[in-house]
Scaffold this motif. Structure first.
Motif, PDB file in Angstrom:
ATOM      1  N   HIS A   1       0.861  -1.182   0.000  1.00  0.00           N
ATOM      2  CA  HIS A   1       0.000   0.000   0.000  1.00  0.00           C
ATOM      3  C   HIS A   1       0.901   1.237   0.000  1.00  0.00           C
ATOM      4  O   HIS A   1       2.131   1.126   0.121  1.00  0.00           O
ATOM      5  CB  HIS A   1      -0.973  -0.022   1.182  1.00  0.00           C
TER       6      HIS A   1
ATOM      7  N   TYR B   1       1.861   3.848   1.961  1.00  0.00           N
ATOM      8  CA  TYR B   1       2.895   4.116   2.960  1.00  0.00           C
ATOM      9  C   TYR B   1       4.025   3.095   2.856  1.00  0.00           C
ATOM     10  O   TYR B   1       5.210   3.442   2.945  1.00  0.00           O
ATOM     11  CB  TYR B   1       2.290   4.101   4.372  1.00  0.00           C
TER      12      TYR B   1
ATOM     13  N   TYR C   1       1.267   9.417  -4.678  1.00  0.00           N
ATOM     14  CA  TYR C   1      -0.075   9.003  -5.075  1.00  0.00           C
ATOM     15  C   TYR C   1      -0.394   9.405  -6.510  1.00  0.00           C
ATOM     16  O   TYR C   1      -1.168   8.727  -7.180  1.00  0.00           O
ATOM     17  CB  TYR C   1      -1.107   9.503  -4.061  1.00  0.00           C
TER      18      TYR C   1
ATOM     19  N   GLU D   1      -8.510  -3.209   2.946  1.00  0.00           N
ATOM     20  CA  GLU D   1      -9.435  -2.721   3.947  1.00  0.00           C
ATOM     21  C   GLU D   1      -9.112  -1.269   4.275  1.00  0.00           C
ATOM     22  O   GLU D   1      -7.950  -0.905   4.423  1.00  0.00           O
ATOM     23  CB  GLU D   1      -9.339  -3.565   5.210  1.00  0.00           C
ATOM     24  N   GLY D   2     -10.151  -0.460   4.390  1.00  0.00           N
ATOM     25  CA  GLY D   2      -9.972   0.938   4.763  1.00  0.00           C
ATOM     26  C   GLY D   2      -9.169   1.693   3.722  1.00  0.00           C
ATOM     27  O   GLY D   2      -9.334   1.496   2.532  1.00  0.00           O
ATOM     28  N   ARG D   3      -8.289   2.527   4.217  1.00  0.00           N
ATOM     29  CA  ARG D   3      -7.490   3.371   3.324  1.00  0.00           C
ATOM     30  C   ARG D   3      -6.283   2.643   2.763  1.00  0.00           C
ATOM     31  O   ARG D   3      -5.638   3.137   1.853  1.00  0.00           O
ATOM     32  CB  ARG D   3      -7.042   4.616   4.079  1.00  0.00           C
ATOM     33  N   GLN D   4      -5.954   1.511   3.326  1.00  0.00           N
ATOM     34  CA  GLN D   4      -4.787   0.774   2.852  1.00  0.00           C
ATOM     35  C   GLN D   4      -5.184  -0.133   1.697  1.00  0.00           C
ATOM     36  O   GLN D   4      -5.646  -1.249   1.904  1.00  0.00           O
ATOM     37  CB  GLN D   4      -4.160  -0.030   3.987  1.00  0.00           C
ATOM     38  N   ARG D   5      -5.000   0.380   0.499  1.00  0.00           N
ATOM     39  CA  ARG D   5      -5.346  -0.362  -0.709  1.00  0.00           C
ATOM     40  C   ARG D   5      -4.048  -0.805  -1.369  1.00  0.00           C
ATOM     41  O   ARG D   5      -3.343  -0.002  -1.981  1.00  0.00           O
ATOM     42  CB  ARG D   5      -6.146   0.537  -1.649  1.00  0.00           C
TER      43      ARG D   5
END
Length: 98
Positions: free
Chosen positions: A19, A21, A41, A59-63
């Protein structure tokens, strides 16, 4: 032709899906440099639009994203071109390439 940020993202993804980060952490570990959020990004979005990386379920913002076969081909081509330029530049400086 991908720009430097895109090459760094592709390079970071050669070890497997990551992802955002984690991509930046891998770039930092390998080069000692970090991309700003806009560069990172933006590069991810452009690479995905070109089909050089693809998103995975997350899940969530971690794609997480992974490099595609086309992305590997482009990365290899760009790295080979960079190696030719580096070798030629070193020779012009009187340094024998490794």
């Amino acid at each position: 032709m991908p720009n430097d940020a895109q090459i760094l993202v592709l390079y970071a993804l050669t070890d497997g899906p990551l992802h955002g980060y984690a991509i930046n952490t891998a770039i930092d570990d390998r080069t000692g440099e970090r991309l700003g959020p806009g560069s990172l990004y933006g590069a991810v979005a452009r690479l995905e639009a070109k089909g050089l990386i693809e998103a995975l379920d997350g899940e969530g913002r971690q794609r997480p994203v992974q490099i595609t076969d086309q992305g590997r081909t482009v990365l290899e081509r760009e790295l080979r071109a960079m190696a030719r330029v580096a070798d030629a530049g070193l020779r012009r400086l009187g340094i024998r390439p490794a």
